[in-house]
Motif scaffolding. Structure first.
Motif, PDB file in Angstrom:
ATOM      1  N   LEU A 188       2.421   4.419   7.363  1.00  0.00           N
ATOM      2  CA  LEU A 188       3.260   5.291   6.533  1.00  0.00           C
ATOM      3  C   LEU A 188       3.021   5.017   5.054  1.00  0.00           C
ATOM      4  CD1 LEU A 188       5.608   7.300   6.109  1.00  0.00           C
ATOM      5  CD2 LEU A 188       7.185   5.377   6.448  1.00  0.00           C
ATOM      6  N   GLU A 189       3.016   3.733   4.668  1.00  0.00           N
ATOM      7  CA  GLU A 189       2.801   3.380   3.266  1.00  0.00           C
ATOM      8  C   GLU A 189       1.407   3.804   2.798  1.00  0.00           C
ATOM      9  OE1 GLU A 189       5.715  -0.452   2.518  1.00  0.00           O
ATOM     10  OE2 GLU A 189       3.741  -0.821   3.419  1.00  0.00           O
ATOM     11  N   ALA A 190       0.414   3.660   3.694  1.00  0.00           N
ATOM     12  CA  ALA A 190      -0.954   4.056   3.329  1.00  0.00           C
ATOM     13  C   ALA A 190      -1.036   5.563   3.130  1.00  0.00           C
ATOM     14  CB  ALA A 190      -1.927   3.603   4.415  1.00  0.00           C
ATOM     15  N   ARG A 191      -0.379   6.315   3.992  1.00  0.00           N
ATOM     16  CA  ARG A 191      -0.423   7.773   3.867  1.00  0.00           C
ATOM     17  C   ARG A 191       0.283   8.247   2.607  1.00  0.00           C
ATOM     18  NH1 ARG A 191       2.938  11.622   5.660  1.00  0.00           N
ATOM     19  NH2 ARG A 191       4.078  10.249   7.075  1.00  0.00           N
ATOM     20  N   LEU A 192       1.415   7.595   2.281  1.00  0.00           N
ATOM     21  CA  LEU A 192       2.162   7.984   1.083  1.00  0.00           C
ATOM     22  C   LEU A 192       1.532   7.427  -0.191  1.00  0.00           C
ATOM     23  CD1 LEU A 192       5.834   7.465   2.355  1.00  0.00           C
ATOM     24  CD2 LEU A 192       4.576   9.607   2.178  1.00  0.00           C
ATOM     25  N   GLY A 193       0.718   6.403  -0.047  1.00  0.00           N
ATOM     26  CA  GLY A 193       0.078   5.809  -1.210  1.00  0.00           C
ATOM     27  C   GLY A 193       1.011   4.989  -2.071  1.00  0.00           C
ATOM     28  N   THR A 194       2.050   4.415  -1.452  1.00  0.00           N
ATOM     29  CA  THR A 194       2.996   3.601  -2.217  1.00  0.00           C
ATOM     30  C   THR A 194       3.665   2.600  -1.287  1.00  0.00           C
ATOM     31  OG1 THR A 194       4.872   3.672  -3.759  1.00  0.00           O
ATOM     32  CG2 THR A 194       4.982   5.136  -1.856  1.00  0.00           C
ATOM     33  N   ARG A 195       4.132   1.509  -1.867  1.00  0.00           N
ATOM     34  CA  ARG A 195       4.854   0.502  -1.088  1.00  0.00           C
ATOM     35  C   ARG A 195       6.317   0.925  -0.962  1.00  0.00           C
ATOM     36  NH1 ARG A 195       4.396  -5.855  -2.327  1.00  0.00           N
ATOM     37  NH2 ARG A 195       2.408  -5.443  -1.297  1.00  0.00           N
ATOM     38  N   LEU A 196       6.854   0.863   0.249  1.00  0.00           N
ATOM     39  CA  LEU A 196       8.256   1.223   0.506  1.00  0.00           C
ATOM     40  C   LEU A 196       9.138  -0.006   0.681  1.00  0.00           C
ATOM     41  CD1 LEU A 196       7.692   4.101   3.094  1.00  0.00           C
ATOM     42  CD2 LEU A 196       8.023   4.307   0.620  1.00  0.00           C
ATOM     43  N   LEU A 197       8.545  -1.080   1.190  1.00  0.00           N
ATOM     44  CA  LEU A 197       9.298  -2.295   1.493  1.00  0.00           C
ATOM     45  C   LEU A 197       8.609  -3.511   0.888  1.00  0.00           C
ATOM     46  CD1 LEU A 197       9.853  -1.609   5.299  1.00  0.00           C
ATOM     47  CD2 LEU A 197      11.633  -1.507   3.550  1.00  0.00           C
ATOM     48  N   THR A 216      11.811  -0.824  -2.168  1.00  0.00           N
ATOM     49  CA  THR A 216      11.386  -0.477  -3.526  1.00  0.00           C
ATOM     50  C   THR A 216      12.130   0.787  -3.951  1.00  0.00           C
ATOM     51  OG1 THR A 216       9.599   0.946  -2.748  1.00  0.00           O
ATOM     52  CG2 THR A 216       9.089  -1.398  -3.054  1.00  0.00           C
ATOM     53  N   ASP A 217      11.976   1.199  -5.204  1.00  0.00           N
ATOM     54  CA  ASP A 217      12.614   2.442  -5.644  1.00  0.00           C
ATOM     55  C   ASP A 217      12.117   3.621  -4.817  1.00  0.00           C
ATOM     56  OD1 ASP A 217      14.001   1.049  -7.537  1.00  0.00           O
ATOM     57  OD2 ASP A 217      12.693   1.600  -9.218  1.00  0.00           O
ATOM     58  N   GLU A 218      10.805   3.633  -4.545  1.00  0.00           N
ATOM     59  CA  GLU A 218      10.247   4.705  -3.721  1.00  0.00           C
ATOM     60  C   GLU A 218      10.781   4.624  -2.287  1.00  0.00           C
ATOM     61  OE1 GLU A 218       7.594   3.816  -7.108  1.00  0.00           O
ATOM     62  OE2 GLU A 218       8.507   2.584  -5.532  1.00  0.00           O
ATOM     63  N   GLY A 219      10.937   3.406  -1.803  1.00  0.00           N
ATOM     64  CA  GLY A 219      11.469   3.216  -0.460  1.00  0.00           C
ATOM     65  C   GLY A 219      12.907   3.671  -0.338  1.00  0.00           C
ATOM     66  N   GLU A 220      13.692   3.397  -1.391  1.00  0.00           N
ATOM     67  CA  GLU A 220      15.098   3.833  -1.393  1.00  0.00           C
ATOM     68  C   GLU A 220      15.182   5.356  -1.318  1.00  0.00           C
ATOM     69  OE1 GLU A 220      19.169   3.053  -1.464  1.00  0.00           O
ATOM     70  OE2 GLU A 220      17.662   1.495  -1.741  1.00  0.00           O
ATOM     71  N   ALA A 221      14.376   6.040  -2.132  1.00  0.00           N
ATOM     72  CA  ALA A 221      14.392   7.505  -2.139  1.00  0.00           C
ATOM     73  C   ALA A 221      13.914   8.055  -0.794  1.00  0.00           C
ATOM     74  CB  ALA A 221      13.509   8.035  -3.268  1.00  0.00           C
ATOM     75  N   TYR A 222      12.854   7.453  -0.240  1.00  0.00           N
ATOM     76  CA  TYR A 222      12.318   7.931   1.031  1.00  0.00           C
ATOM     77  C   TYR A 222      13.307   7.678   2.170  1.00  0.00           C
ATOM     78  CZ  TYR A 222       9.009   8.832   4.798  1.00  0.00           C
ATOM     79  OH  TYR A 222       8.390   9.351   5.912  1.00  0.00           O
ATOM     80  N   TYR A 223      14.014   6.560   2.113  1.00  0.00           N
ATOM     81  CA  TYR A 223      14.988   6.230   3.153  1.00  0.00           C
ATOM     82  C   TYR A 223      16.097   7.275   3.234  1.00  0.00           C
ATOM     83  CZ  TYR A 223      18.852   3.805   5.452  1.00  0.00           C
ATOM     84  OH  TYR A 223      19.897   3.471   6.270  1.00  0.00           O
TER      85      TYR A 223
END
Length: 305
Positions: A45-54, A64-71
């Motif tokens: 999932l992180e590779a597909r989105l191109g960002t770290r979520l956790l 992470t901030d991106e992870g919070e928004a995605y969650y």
């Protein structure tokens, strides 16, 4: 035409479960898959989105901030998917319904109402949990909670179900040892039963000379739920301030005596059903809330909204 990503909802569900359960191993147990499978799905999932979520350490897992928004987006989407499936199935009320409420309210009102709810909705499994402590609905995977008192600001949705007047009371055995308080300030010389989930020094509201005051109280016993407080009051351990619905029978039977009623400011305990927002309300949650609204109408101890 872009490739259809069939695995998205599965990745979202695994990611949301990791956040809710606080780790890969706990999520794997609840999903009945291996921790390595969970790790691979999150990495994909992180590779597909191109960002770290956790951010994962040996002690904690942090969004992470991106992870919070995605969650939060994932919760909304998964809820919408669930609702869409229910609508496609004819709007059937089904699935596991996790309900949390306080011990007194749950014992007196929720538990007696559940059998009729199940009779109308036989495809629902009701998972009841009674505690006077405030829980995190997402972390505890709770669909709906019924709470007493004013609600703190949060992202939760609340529906007012009703309200109950609070009453200050004590057992005759306690009042035989000490003169009953004539004015609120007399409580300083009494043992008052208080709750341990209130951080500030406890105060009780009263009317005095036309103005509402906050009377500090203290005592030798601090409890974490209303049922224990009632039992302590009945045992003569001190003066309690509780919802009238909880002690009405004891007052009527003379086992508890109301105190300082002329100074009662119309002290009300609000009752709300709360649930996580962000999408259509699942049918099972909506059906249960409507059922409780109907059931509470039968009680003379509550003032309904």
């Amino acid at each position: 035409m872009p490739r259809i990503l069939m695995e998205r909802s599965g990745e979202m569900e695994v990611f949301a479960r990791v956040v809710q359960d606080g780790g890969f191993s706990a999520a794997a147990r609840n999903l009945d898959i291996t921790p390595s499978a969970v790790s691979k799905l999150i990495a994909r999932l992180e590779a597909r989105l191109g960002t770290r979520l956790l951010v994962r350490t040996t002690r904690a897992l942090t969004l992470t901030d991106e992870g919070e928004a995605y969650y939060h987006a994932a919760l909304r989407i998964l809820q919408e998917l669930n609702d869409a499936e229910q609508q496609a199935a004819g709007g059937a009320v089904r699935g596991r319904l996790r309900v949390n409420t306080t011990i007194p309210f749950g014992t007196m009102f929720v538990a007696p109402a559940v059998p009729a709810f199940i009779a109308r909705n036989p495809n629902v499994v009701v998972d009841l949990s009674f505690t006077d402590g405030i829980i995190d609905l997402v972390a505890e995977k709770t669909d709906v909670a019924i709470r007493m008192g004013n609600l703190p600001d949060s992202g939760l949705i609340a529906r007012k179900l009703g309200q109950s007047r609070r009453v200050v009371c004590a057992a005759p055995s306690y009042l035989a040892q000490r003169p009953p308080p004539a004015v609120p300030a007399d409580l300083e010389r009494h043992d008052c039963l208080t709750f341990n989930f209130r951080r500030e020094r406890p105060t009780w509201p009263f009317m005095l000379d036309g103005q509402e005051i906050a009377q500090p109280v203290k005592g030798s016993i601090i409890v974490n739920n209303g049922e224990t407080m009632k039992q302590m009051a009945l045992a003569g351990a001190g003066i309690a301030r509780v919802g009238l619905f909880h002690v009405a029978d004891e007052i009527a039977a003379g086992r508890l005596v109301p105190l300082l009623e002329e100074h009662n400011p119309g002290d009300l305990e609000l009752i709300h059903a709360i649930y996580v927002g962000g999408g259509p309300l699942p049918h099972r949650v909506r059906a249960f809330i409507e059922h409780m609204v109907s059931a509470l109408k039968e009680s003379s101890l509550l003032v309904l909204s």
